[in-house]
Scaffold this active site. Sequence first.
Site, PDB file in Angstrom:
ATOM      1  N   ASP A  99      46.304  29.917  36.170  1.00 10.52           N
ATOM      2  CA  ASP A  99      47.027  30.303  35.069  1.00 10.52           C
ATOM      3  C   ASP A  99      48.418  29.843  35.003  1.00 10.52           C
ATOM      4  O   ASP A  99      49.032  29.262  35.866  1.00 10.52           O
ATOM      5  CB  ASP A  99      47.114  31.696  35.190  1.00 10.52           C
ATOM      6  CG  ASP A  99      45.825  32.394  35.136  1.00 10.52           C
ATOM      7  OD1 ASP A  99      45.186  32.014  34.156  1.00 10.52           O
ATOM      8  OD2 ASP A  99      45.683  33.416  35.891  1.00 10.52           O
ATOM      9  N   TYR A 101      43.783  31.906  48.359  1.00  9.11           N
ATOM     10  CA  TYR A 101      44.888  32.472  47.429  1.00  9.11           C
ATOM     11  C   TYR A 101      45.659  33.281  48.085  1.00  9.11           C
ATOM     12  O   TYR A 101      45.069  34.045  49.143  1.00  9.11           O
ATOM     13  CB  TYR A 101      44.389  33.055  46.351  1.00  9.11           C
ATOM     14  CG  TYR A 101      43.686  32.050  45.250  1.00  9.11           C
ATOM     15  CD1 TYR A 101      44.181  31.447  44.339  1.00  9.11           C
ATOM     16  CD2 TYR A 101      42.209  32.208  45.335  1.00  9.11           C
ATOM     17  CE1 TYR A 101      43.725  30.704  43.533  1.00  9.11           C
ATOM     18  CE2 TYR A 101      41.292  31.398  44.623  1.00  9.11           C
ATOM     19  CZ  TYR A 101      42.098  30.518  43.544  1.00  9.11           C
ATOM     20  OH  TYR A 101      41.436  29.813  42.542  1.00  9.11           O
ATOM     21  N   ASP A 108      47.906  40.743  34.533  1.00 10.80           N
ATOM     22  CA  ASP A 108      49.068  39.946  35.393  1.00 10.80           C
ATOM     23  C   ASP A 108      50.393  40.406  34.651  1.00 10.80           C
ATOM     24  O   ASP A 108      50.387  40.877  33.643  1.00 10.80           O
ATOM     25  CB  ASP A 108      48.839  38.356  35.501  1.00 10.80           C
ATOM     26  CG  ASP A 108      48.816  37.676  34.136  1.00 10.80           C
ATOM     27  OD1 ASP A 108      49.397  38.048  33.282  1.00 10.80           O
ATOM     28  OD2 ASP A 108      47.730  36.979  33.837  1.00 10.80           O
ATOM     29  N   ARG A 123      42.985  37.935  39.439  1.00 11.30           N
ATOM     30  CA  ARG A 123      43.350  39.017  38.576  1.00 11.30           C
ATOM     31  C   ARG A 123      42.509  40.137  38.700  1.00 11.30           C
ATOM     32  O   ARG A 123      42.930  41.234  38.472  1.00 11.30           O
ATOM     33  CB  ARG A 123      43.737  38.397  37.170  1.00 11.30           C
ATOM     34  CG  ARG A 123      44.899  37.642  37.134  1.00 11.30           C
ATOM     35  CD  ARG A 123      44.887  37.094  35.720  1.00 11.30           C
ATOM     36  NE  ARG A 123      44.035  35.971  35.118  1.00 11.30           N
ATOM     37  CZ  ARG A 123      43.431  36.297  34.054  1.00 11.30           C
ATOM     38  NH1 ARG A 123      43.777  36.968  33.087  1.00 11.30           N
ATOM     39  NH2 ARG A 123      42.442  35.319  33.787  1.00 11.30           N
TER      40      ARG A 123
END
Length: 327
Positions: free
Chosen positions: A62, A90, A104, A196
């Site tokens: 993103d 992550y 987000d 997310r």
Amino acid sequence: MNCEYAKNAAFPEKPEVTSNPGSPVHGVLVLDKPEGITSFGLVAKVKKLLNIKKVGHCGTLDPFATGVMILCLNQATRIVDQLLVQDKAYRFTLRFGVETDTLDRTGQVIRVYEGPPPSEDELMMRVKGFLGTHQQRVPRYAAVKIQGKRLYELSRKGIEVDLPSREVQIQRLELISYRWPEAVLEAECSKGTYIRQLASDLGTQLGCGAHVTQLRRLRSGSFGIECAISLDAFPERSPCSFWEKKLITMNEALPHLPGIVVTNKRIVKRIQEGTLDSDWENEHRDHFAVSNVPVKVLAPDNHLVALWWPHADGREQRRLRVFQSVR
């Protein structure tokens, strides 16, 4: 006929990557994507900076996210499918108590929680519940296509659709820190996992909601953030510089695939022409497990000549993918 089998990506000394002026450069670059640029925008920028026509990436991030982005240059775009399937890692920060439509910090606030904060023990219990394999719903603002349209495009137009689900696997989910209303976690997960959505689902289970405020990809396959270079390493005018020294050969970019080194020049030549010698194929097929994983066919200098699917029938799947003779 001499062949060497290499199932664990052990390589001799790495040859220096060089290119003649005007000649195409082939290989893989690991970039540290900066915040505020789309994955498509990053590809376009690298194309312009390096004056390269073909650049592909192995998994989007993103715009607000940072971290490992694998870029494949020229012929290396033909191994993108082999790099996309690898696991990712992550580190991300959650903001509990506030939900957004995009899950987000870039989205619109749709719900605010005003109750008591969950305890760290409760958070730890919920975190452990996400380990393993389960079905994850695709976020409403995602790039997957529904009826030929990107899901985020339909969502922006207010068009309601049934959100698809996909099977994901969470190998590791670790709580790094927690101080209400924020928590920092690290995750190791299969391809296609939406962090997310994971954060949103965790907030839902805790009853307070959550959204992601920071997201950084630490690893994609075997390539970690310590291997990545920043856009600052790309000079505006110099065609050959620091970044070429960081270029990873196609062979090195596929350490998870088994390989066979072919020293018979006649066999190498036939494979480069797109033909598999039946005697050679029959002799070596049984050395590799029956699976859809291709085998790297390597020249004696460890140059990737082709990908070979030993057990494909040649009808539903091609048995050979040949690469140009490049150094």
